[in-house]
Design an enzyme around this catalytic site. Sequence first.
Site, short mmCIF file in Angstrom:
data_model
loop_
_atom_site.label_atom_id
_atom_site.label_comp_id
_atom_site.label_asym_id
_atom_site.label_seq_id
_atom_site.Cartn_x
_atom_site.Cartn_y
_atom_site.Cartn_z
N PHE A 22 -14.17 4.21 4.03
CA PHE A 22 -13.29 3.31 3.29
C PHE A 22 -12.85 3.99 2.00
O PHE A 22 -13.67 4.44 1.21
CB PHE A 22 -13.99 1.99 2.98
CG PHE A 22 -13.06 1.00 2.34
CD1 PHE A 22 -12.11 0.33 3.10
CD2 PHE A 22 -13.12 0.76 0.97
CE1 PHE A 22 -11.23 -0.56 2.51
CE2 PHE A 22 -12.24 -0.14 0.37
CZ PHE A 22 -11.29 -0.80 1.14
N ILE A 23 -11.56 4.05 1.80
CA ILE A 23 -11.03 4.75 0.63
C ILE A 23 -10.09 3.86 -0.20
O ILE A 23 -9.55 2.89 0.31
CB ILE A 23 -10.29 6.03 1.05
CG1 ILE A 23 -9.26 5.70 2.15
CG2 ILE A 23 -11.22 7.07 1.61
CD1 ILE A 23 -7.99 6.31 1.86
N LYS B 275 -6.86 7.99 10.40
CA LYS B 275 -8.25 8.12 10.86
C LYS B 275 -8.23 8.28 12.38
O LYS B 275 -8.29 7.30 13.11
CB LYS B 275 -9.05 6.88 10.46
CG LYS B 275 -9.16 6.62 8.97
CD LYS B 275 -9.93 5.33 8.68
CE LYS B 275 -10.04 5.06 7.20
NZ LYS B 275 -10.59 3.72 6.91
N ASP C 9 -5.43 3.13 10.67
CA ASP C 9 -6.86 3.03 10.94
C ASP C 9 -7.05 2.69 12.42
O ASP C 9 -7.14 3.59 13.25
CB ASP C 9 -7.42 1.96 9.99
CG ASP C 9 -8.92 1.79 10.05
OD1 ASP C 9 -9.61 2.76 10.37
OD2 ASP C 9 -9.41 0.69 9.78
N ASP D 201 -5.99 -0.27 -1.81
CA ASP D 201 -6.74 -1.20 -2.66
C ASP D 201 -8.11 -1.56 -2.10
O ASP D 201 -8.39 -1.41 -0.91
CB ASP D 201 -5.95 -2.50 -2.81
CG ASP D 201 -5.96 -3.32 -1.52
OD1 ASP D 201 -5.54 -2.78 -0.48
OD2 ASP D 201 -6.42 -4.48 -1.55
N GLU E 15 3.80 4.31 6.08
CA GLU E 15 2.55 3.56 5.90
C GLU E 15 1.58 4.33 4.99
O GLU E 15 1.66 5.55 4.88
CB GLU E 15 1.88 3.37 7.27
CG GLU E 15 1.93 1.95 7.80
CD GLU E 15 1.08 0.95 7.04
OE1 GLU E 15 0.83 1.12 5.83
OE2 GLU E 15 0.65 -0.02 7.67
N ASP E 16 0.68 3.59 4.38
CA ASP E 16 -0.36 4.22 3.57
C ASP E 16 -1.44 4.83 4.45
O ASP E 16 -1.86 5.97 4.25
CB ASP E 16 -0.98 3.21 2.58
CG ASP E 16 -1.38 1.90 3.24
OD1 ASP E 16 -1.26 1.76 4.47
OD2 ASP E 16 -1.82 1.00 2.51
N GLY F 156 0.78 -1.23 0.00
CA GLY F 156 0.00 0.00 0.00
C GLY F 156 0.81 1.29 0.00
O GLY F 156 0.39 2.30 -0.53
#
Length: 192
Positions: A169-170, A136, A108, A176, A104-105, A50
Amino acid sequence: MEKIQILDKRFKLFIKNSDLMTAVDYVAQKLNSDYASCDEPPIMLCILNGSLMFTSEVMQRIDFDTELATMKVSSYSGTKSNGKLEVIMAPTSDVKGRDVIIVEDIVDTGLTIFETKKELYRLGAHEVKVCTMLYKPEKFEACKEQAYKENGEEYIEPEYVAMEIPNDFIVGFGLDYDNLGRNYKDIYVLDE
Ligand code: 5GP
Ligand code: MG
């Protein structure tokens, strides 16, 4: 593109690439000022898959000596928030005694960075910090509280955050849905 379809789901434009790049500029500037006078080059540890695109953008803006490494992990919650980390590919550089910046991407629940940090310290890393494209905070704070209550674990907020987002959710720019959608240069949110 305003809307995209991936498998059974529709997504709408959420963050334009130009806005994302401004956020990357900001986070890279912060890294540049914090690591300007470090003695030994820190390791930039790209968490595959990611974070590939974000890591590339950050790297192009870094002006201190740094070593690029990759690692692949997968985290899953067991019963009662007993998080586990599966190391699919160990760090490609020896982290012993080194300062490591996890790239990191998205953060969460915070489980992945918590467990990855633990693994890097187990491997002898000197200091581990986290740089993430998206964060988030609402979800993180709730999970942080729960992890502390249930297991006495102390989740630490990521030190370098390009953008904060709500609990949606993106996909896109490396992120992905069922392994698809990583290729889009903009970021999309689930369109319900
Ligand atoms: P955490 O362990 O912090 O809950 O989540 C980390 C991983 O979950 C991320 O590295 C990413 O792979 C996945 N993830 C969390 N939120 C999202 C999201 O909104 N979209 C996508 N595509 N993946 C996400
Ligand atoms: Mg990830």
